[in-house]
Design an enzyme around this catalytic site. Sequence first.
Site, PDB file in Angstrom:
ATOM      1  N   HIS A 157      21.997 101.956  74.476  1.00  0.00           N
ATOM      2  CA  HIS A 157      21.213 102.669  75.479  1.00  0.00           C
ATOM      3  C   HIS A 157      20.930 104.106  75.057  1.00  0.00           C
ATOM      4  O   HIS A 157      21.580 104.660  74.161  1.00  0.00           O
ATOM      5  CB  HIS A 157      21.936 102.666  76.830  1.00  0.00           C
ATOM      6  CG  HIS A 157      23.237 103.426  76.844  1.00  0.00           C
ATOM      7  ND1 HIS A 157      23.316 104.766  77.123  1.00  0.00           N
ATOM      8  CD2 HIS A 157      24.504 103.017  76.612  1.00  0.00           C
ATOM      9  CE1 HIS A 157      24.573 105.157  77.070  1.00  0.00           C
ATOM     10  NE2 HIS A 157      25.318 104.100  76.754  1.00  0.00           N
TER      11      HIS A 157
ATOM     12  N   CYS B  55      30.059 101.630  74.878  1.00  0.00           N
ATOM     13  CA  CYS B  55      28.645 101.385  74.619  1.00  0.00           C
ATOM     14  C   CYS B  55      28.158 102.156  73.399  1.00  0.00           C
ATOM     15  O   CYS B  55      28.833 103.038  72.881  1.00  0.00           O
ATOM     16  CB  CYS B  55      27.810 101.760  75.838  1.00  0.00           C
ATOM     17  SG  CYS B  55      28.058 100.648  77.243  1.00  0.00           S
TER      18      CYS B  55
END
EC number: 2.3.2.-
Length: 248
Positions: free
Chosen positions: A202, A218
């Site tokens: 992301h 992440c």
Amino acid sequence: MSNSPTAVRSLTRRRFLSLSAIGAASVGLSACVSDQTEKPAIVSRPAPKPGPVQYNSMYSAVVDAGYDIPAVPIEKINPRYYRQEVADPTGERPGTIVVDTANHFLYLVLENGRALRYGVGLGRAGFEWAGRAEIKYKQQWPRWFPPAEMIDRRPELEKYRSEYDKANDKWVGGMQPGVSNPLGARALYIFEDGKDTLYRVHGSPEWWTIGKSVSSGCVRMLNQDVIDLYTRVPDGAPILVTSGLRTV
């Protein structure tokens, strides 16, 4: 498949959420923030080979879907983490995403022995993970749904607590999209064996975390970079997370 000697484990996570307990209702949830604050396609479009001025343009301020993404102060980031085309060190097939956790690089494998390399921020100690999975789907300007366990650790996130609406098969609540949202301008959702891992690739407004290990597992990218990656990667693209590739 790669003949790399790098050992590949099944996707794992330490001290985090049990996938078997989450089930299908986990779709939409994500950690993806520092607890300190917070058929694969053949990719044929060539990457630019920029000089210093072009890097400034590459990371300049941009308006995307009505959101104002600020310029990245590239002079404050190690140039090794700028988006660039390099010789492919992965041995994977074109269209594969490879994350090298040891060097904080994400590669998108191209044809003819080439790859696009991006600098990334990764999970800190205790949240490392590795293995093969797929990008199940992608989203522009996603909402962020922090898991309940994260909210319990960080009470200031209580206002973003979400609930699963079974009748409509969706999550309600969370943080609205925006430049300050931890998922940034784009999110690529990582699934293994049909299950949401809760890990994402992301965007992030926190440019200073690129090249560091600070997130809850992440893969963070500069917003300008994740927008570029998003245009090149189809749903279902394979992703490999590994360590210690030989850099070029």
